[in-house]
Design an enzyme around this catalytic site. Structure first.
Site, mmCIF file in Angstrom:
data_model
loop_
_atom_site.group_PDB
_atom_site.id
_atom_site.type_symbol
_atom_site.label_atom_id
_atom_site.label_comp_id
_atom_site.label_asym_id
_atom_site.label_seq_id
_atom_site.Cartn_x
_atom_site.Cartn_y
_atom_site.Cartn_z
ATOM 1 N N ARG A 148 0.816 -1.218 0.000
ATOM 2 C CA ARG A 148 0.000 0.000 0.000
ATOM 3 C C ARG A 148 0.847 1.264 0.000
ATOM 4 O O ARG A 148 0.379 2.320 -0.426
ATOM 5 C CB ARG A 148 -1.002 -0.031 1.163
ATOM 6 C CG ARG A 148 -2.077 -1.110 0.978
ATOM 7 C CD ARG A 148 -3.069 -1.114 2.122
ATOM 8 N NE ARG A 148 -2.488 -1.455 3.397
ATOM 9 C CZ ARG A 148 -2.230 -2.690 3.813
ATOM 10 N NH1 ARG A 148 -2.507 -3.713 3.036
ATOM 11 N NH2 ARG A 148 -1.700 -2.904 5.003
ATOM 12 N N GLU B 27 2.336 -5.890 13.753
ATOM 13 C CA GLU B 27 1.231 -5.935 14.732
ATOM 14 C C GLU B 27 0.621 -7.337 14.705
ATOM 15 O O GLU B 27 0.138 -7.828 15.700
ATOM 16 C CB GLU B 27 0.180 -4.872 14.357
ATOM 17 C CG GLU B 27 -0.900 -4.677 15.393
ATOM 18 C CD GLU B 27 -2.030 -3.783 14.909
ATOM 19 O OE1 GLU B 27 -2.016 -3.344 13.755
ATOM 20 O OE2 GLU B 27 -2.955 -3.552 15.710
HETATM 21 P P1 AMP Z 1 3.892 -1.991 12.113
HETATM 22 O O1 AMP Z 1 5.168 -2.591 11.664
HETATM 23 O O2 AMP Z 1 3.309 -2.690 13.307
HETATM 24 O O3 AMP Z 1 4.006 -0.496 12.331
HETATM 25 O O4 AMP Z 1 2.828 -2.238 10.974
HETATM 26 C C1 AMP Z 1 2.792 -1.422 9.865
HETATM 27 C C2 AMP Z 1 2.538 -2.207 8.604
HETATM 28 O O5 AMP Z 1 1.498 -3.158 8.770
HETATM 29 C C3 AMP Z 1 2.096 -1.285 7.499
HETATM 30 O O6 AMP Z 1 2.655 -1.763 6.283
HETATM 31 C C4 AMP Z 1 0.608 -1.392 7.506
HETATM 32 O O7 AMP Z 1 0.120 -1.377 6.195
HETATM 33 C C5 AMP Z 1 0.295 -2.708 8.179
HETATM 34 N N1 AMP Z 1 -0.666 -2.599 9.275
HETATM 35 C C6 AMP Z 1 -0.428 -2.813 10.592
HETATM 36 N N2 AMP Z 1 -1.529 -2.671 11.323
HETATM 37 C C7 AMP Z 1 -2.495 -2.336 10.453
HETATM 38 C C8 AMP Z 1 -3.880 -2.033 10.604
HETATM 39 N N3 AMP Z 1 -4.491 -2.064 11.793
HETATM 40 N N4 AMP Z 1 -4.587 -1.726 9.486
HETATM 41 C C9 AMP Z 1 -3.985 -1.708 8.269
HETATM 42 N N5 AMP Z 1 -2.690 -1.983 8.078
HETATM 43 C C10 AMP Z 1 -1.956 -2.300 9.144
#
Ligand code: AMP
Length: 170
Positions: A59, A96
């Site tokens: 994305r 996450e």
């Molecule tokens: P993080 O590494 O935990 O900051 O997660 C960020 C990545 O995971 C990004 O590429 C986001 O597109 C995706 N992501 C994590 N949590 C979500 C969420 N609740 N909704 C959409 N995309 C998420």
């Protein structure tokens, strides 16, 4: 323009307990898409020339490319393992909702280049931090990580040792 109304919550995707922030309604709205790219480009530091914008698969590619065009910068895709065709550097990172590996072409960045990192969502910060490390290993300088939105309760901003900007906070 209220872009918040164009971000849809999808509960329990891709795993139970995760509320997925779906940006596809925003992407489908031409005015909102241009507005978002303009605003994100405006949040970029103005005192440093950004040489290249990184978009994180998948994305982050969409607005990352639009921001690069506005900043007169090049674009670098950071992709999931096995997708880039030439020689790569790899980094394992925590999500996450799981764990993954990101890759960048070894020749994507020249030492000293100023790099802006873009993704749609900042959650725990593991993804963006891994990309910062990939940039630094190639001698690049991260000038900012920017996001459409930030999930404040996951405190991703605290994990990143660089400037962070986002259009929306949840
Ligand atoms: P993080 O590494 O935990 O900051 O997660 C960020 C990545 O995971 C990004 O590429 C986001 O597109 C995706 N992501 C994590 N949590 C979500 C969420 N609740 N909704 C959409 N995309 C998420």
């Amino acid at each position: 323009m209220n872009i918040r109304d164009l971000i849809r919550d999808i509960p329990d995707f891709p795993k139970p307990g995760i509320v997925f922030k779906d940006i596809t309604p925003l992407l489908a709205d031409s005015e909102a898409l241009v507005h978002c790219a303009d605003q994100l480009a405006r949040l970029c530091p103005t005192d440093i020339k950004v040489d290249k914008v990184i978009g994180i698969e998948a994305r982050g590619f969409i607005l990352g490319g639009m921001i690069a065009q506005r900043l007169d910068a090049g674009f670098i895709p950071v992709r999931k393992k096995g997708k880039l065709p030439s020689k790569v550097n790899s980094k394992r990172y925590g999500l996450e909702y799981g764990e993954d590996v990101l890759e960048i072409h070894k020749d994507a960045i020249k030492a000293g280049e100023h790099i802006l990192i873009h993704d749609d969502v900042l959650a725990t910060g593991g993804t963006a931090q891994a990309v910062c490390e990939l940039v630094e290993e190639l001698g690049g300088i991260v000038v900012q990580c920017n996001f459409i939105m930030e999930l404040n309760f996951l405190k991703g901003r605290e994990k990143l040792e660089t400037k962070v900007a986002s259009l929306l906070n949840y």
